[in-house]
Design a protein around this motif. Structure first.
Motif, mmCIF file in Angstrom:
data_model
loop_
_atom_site.group_PDB
_atom_site.id
_atom_site.type_symbol
_atom_site.label_atom_id
_atom_site.label_comp_id
_atom_site.label_asym_id
_atom_site.label_seq_id
_atom_site.Cartn_x
_atom_site.Cartn_y
_atom_site.Cartn_z
ATOM 1 N N ASN A 91 0.937 -1.311 -0.137
ATOM 2 C CA ASN A 91 -0.134 0.078 0.092
ATOM 3 C C ASN A 91 1.106 1.403 -0.077
ATOM 4 O O ASN A 91 0.664 2.020 -0.798
ATOM 5 C CB ASN A 91 -0.955 -0.090 1.451
ATOM 6 N N ILE A 92 2.011 1.204 0.856
ATOM 7 C CA ILE A 92 2.963 2.252 0.892
ATOM 8 C C ILE A 92 3.742 2.560 -0.397
ATOM 9 O O ILE A 92 3.797 3.616 -0.807
ATOM 10 C CB ILE A 92 3.796 2.200 2.126
ATOM 11 N N ILE A 93 4.208 1.338 -0.858
ATOM 12 C CA ILE A 93 4.825 1.444 -2.007
ATOM 13 C C ILE A 93 3.900 2.130 -3.130
ATOM 14 O O ILE A 93 4.423 2.962 -4.101
ATOM 15 C CB ILE A 93 5.222 0.041 -2.674
ATOM 16 N N GLY A 95 1.851 4.329 -2.965
ATOM 17 C CA GLY A 95 1.485 5.925 -2.629
ATOM 18 C C GLY A 95 0.689 6.182 -1.483
ATOM 19 O O GLY A 95 0.592 7.253 -1.291
ATOM 20 N N LEU A 96 0.245 5.191 -0.743
ATOM 21 C CA LEU A 96 -0.515 5.508 0.627
ATOM 22 C C LEU A 96 0.775 6.104 1.458
ATOM 23 O O LEU A 96 1.876 5.681 1.589
ATOM 24 C CB LEU A 96 -1.024 4.527 1.247
ATOM 25 N N GLN A 97 0.369 7.092 2.425
ATOM 26 C CA GLN A 97 1.254 7.540 3.429
ATOM 27 C C GLN A 97 1.091 6.764 4.665
ATOM 28 O O GLN A 97 0.066 6.264 4.830
ATOM 29 C CB GLN A 97 0.934 9.247 4.058
ATOM 30 N N ARG A 98 2.240 6.605 5.208
ATOM 31 C CA ARG A 98 2.069 5.909 6.604
ATOM 32 C C ARG A 98 1.044 6.313 7.410
ATOM 33 O O ARG A 98 0.272 5.464 8.116
ATOM 34 C CB ARG A 98 3.566 5.740 7.395
#
Lengths: 259, 296
Positions: A91-93, A95-98
């Motif tokens: 999810n982070i890869i 483009g979601l922010q932590r």
């Protein structure tokens, strides 16, 4: 915000464990009403005194708080799954922010808390209608403060689930440690180690003893009006503070950790 | 040309272990950029930092000249070693999650699924997919939203020769469409075949960076032997076109310039009444070049 909730629901709704656990939760909520007579019996009270307005809110929320353990375990599962499937990383890869990953889970917890509170309110209203003595039928939402207490308890418990799932990552391990924390650790700390009374507002005690207390005077007096008609502000405040704390620590861990 | 990615002294230490030790990389738009290094050289850690999943110890990087903002990643399609999906969701549902995260129209999903030949299986749970299908789903996911950059980590790992050829064709096609490609690999041959630029890293240190032609060009070598190696070497001191002479146990290795003529060398010796017992001209193999670059 809505986008994050949509993402969470997209992941949650096809998840079979969610369907099973939520069904068990609903079943318990209904069973409690159906088996209410027996429960009243064991307390030495009549069904009207336990399941009729307004006392139903105290007794129903008291038990429903325990049913929330199922929803908490559900949250541990879906949080831990994000680590075991390595999808949090993905999810982070993508483009979601932590921070957004934690926000999304918190939004889901708020949504589930609202849904479980609605379930409790509707089935409580129906149960009360069935069991109330005629004289009490008009007292439908007296003691309704317990409904809000249940909402806070739901938030807090699921937030605790988010914390355990985040901290331990592996679902099985997280659930076991959560259950140990829920029963032995809290009891031993409160009863054995901490000075008298100082552990009363430990998380587990707050969520299971303080927000919705057992109506002891009601039972002891065999049905005299109970003195507590709503959760205390202190217990609600502490309960909400823990909910924020658990979510906050989960956020800090997620922010710092290499995934 | 504008750089797509710049890193400045990027470092990642795990306690005393220096996984990445001050990398300065620059990737130009439109290039196929290879990050070449043996296993454990810090390639994956570097990509992890560039993709926001590993926190750098120090240093910085910037995508598209916009720093480290999270939205940059929405313009990058990644294919890491291991495809990660929700196993209980269908291929289509998995891509919906990605589309929502990237802010891409869900109508694009069918397009990328058919591009990787998974359209007929889109309603099957990802857990029922074979490894190859999961890799194709990951590829579809990477292509979602028409990214400016494709980031591939060991994309041919574990594939059969046909699969490897497909991936390389895919990279060439994507590059031809103007996408910038960053490829991490430990396979020299792969980098040499598909990349325009390369950086060679070892134990987290950047050893060399440049175009593939400059860095990995094979070098000409000539091996000779005769009765008296020392005497041979003496004769070579002023011979034109020899960059370096190495006296080995049974022969002499000459590192020579391009266009060096071995026949002329043979004649030179026979004119001096010295007869060679051994004369071999060859291109130095790239593997040796790579090993040399990464040697202690």
């Amino acid at each position: 915000m809505l986008r994050l909730l949509r993402i969470e629901l997209l992941k949650l709704i096809p998840y079979r464990t969610f369907k099973i656990l939520f069904l068990i939760y609903l079943l318990l909520m209904v069973l409690w009403l159906v088996g209410g007579k027996g429960i009243a019996n064991t307390l030495g009270l009549t069904p009207e005194q336990v399941l009729g307005y307004p006392n139903i809110w105290n007794y129903y929320t008291l038990y429903a708080c325990y049913f929330n353990i199922i929803l908490t375990i559900l949250i541990i599962f879906i949080t831990g799954n994000e680590y075991t499937y390595r999808t949090l990383r993905q999810n982070i890869i993508d483009g979601l922010q932590r921070t957004e990953t934690v926000q999304a889970k918190v939004l889901l917890i708020i949504t589930l808390s609202i849904i479980s509170t609605i379930v409790l309110t509707i089935s409580g209203v129906i149960g009360g209608l069935i069991y109330s003595a005629d004289a009490d039928k008009g007292r439908m939402l007296e003691h309704g403060g317990f409904i809000f207490g249940y909402f806070i308890q739901s938030l807090g418990m699921m937030s605790m689930g988010l914390f355990f799932g985040t901290l331990f990552k592996r679902t099985g391990l997280a659930v076991i440690i959560f259950l140990i924390f829920l029963f032995p650790v809290d009891v031993i700390l409160r009863a054995g180690i901490l000075p008298d009374g100082s552990g009363d507002y430990m998380p587990v005690a707050t969520y299971f003893l303080k927000i919705v207390p057992f109506p002891l005077d009601h039972v002891m007096s065999h049905g005299e009006e109970p003195t507590a008609s709503a959760p205390t502000m202190l217990s609600l405040g502490v309960g909400f503070a823990y909910a924020v704390l658990f979510a906050g620590i989960s956020w800090m861990i997620t922010k710092k950790r290499d995934l | 040309m504008e750089p797509v990615l710049v890193t400045v002294q990027l470092k990642k230490h795990y306690g005393p272990i220096q996984a990445v030790n001050g990398l300065d990389l620059a990737v130009q738009k439109g290039s196929v950029y290879g990050i070449l290094g043996p296993n454990g050289s810090g390639k994956t850690t570097t990509l992890g930092m560039l993709l926001g999943i590993t926190n750098p110890t120090s240093g910085s990087f910037s995508w598209f000249g916009k720093g480290q903002i999270d939205d940059n990643r929405k313009r990058i399609g990644s294919l890491l070693e291991q495809p990660n999906f929700y196993p209980y969701l269908t291929g289509e549902q998995n891509l919906k999650v990605v589309a929502l995260i990237k802010g891409v129209d869900e109508k694009e999903i069918d397009g990328v699924l058919s591009a990787v030949n998974l359209l007929d299986r889109k309603k099957s749970q990802a857990r029922t997919y074979s490894l190859g299908m999961r890799q194709r789903l990951a590829l579809a996911s990477a292509l979602l939203g028409n990214p400016d950059v494709l980031l591939l980590d060991e994309p041919t790992n574990g594939l059969d020769p046909q699969g490897i050829a497909e991936v390389r064709d895919f990279i060439r096609n994507q590059s031809a469409q103007g996408r910038t490609i960053i490829l991490a690999s430990h396979i020299l041959d792969e980098v040499e075949k598909v990349c325009t630029h390369v950086s060679v890293i070892k134990k987290g240190n950047l050893l060399a960076q440049g175009t593939v032609n400059d860095l990995l060009k094979g070098e000409d070598q000539v091996e000779i032997a005769g009765d008296n190696l020392a005497a041979l070497a003496e004769q070579l001191v002023n011979y034109p076109g020899i960059k370096r002479t190495e006296l080995l146990s049974g022969n002499i290795l000459l590192h020579v310039e391009e266009g060096f003529n071995p026949a002329a060398l043979n004649k030179y010796f026979s004119d001096k009444q010295i007869h060679l017992s051994h004369l071999v001209a060859r291109k130095k193999r790239l593997e040796e070049q790579f090993l040399e670059l990464t040697a202690e």
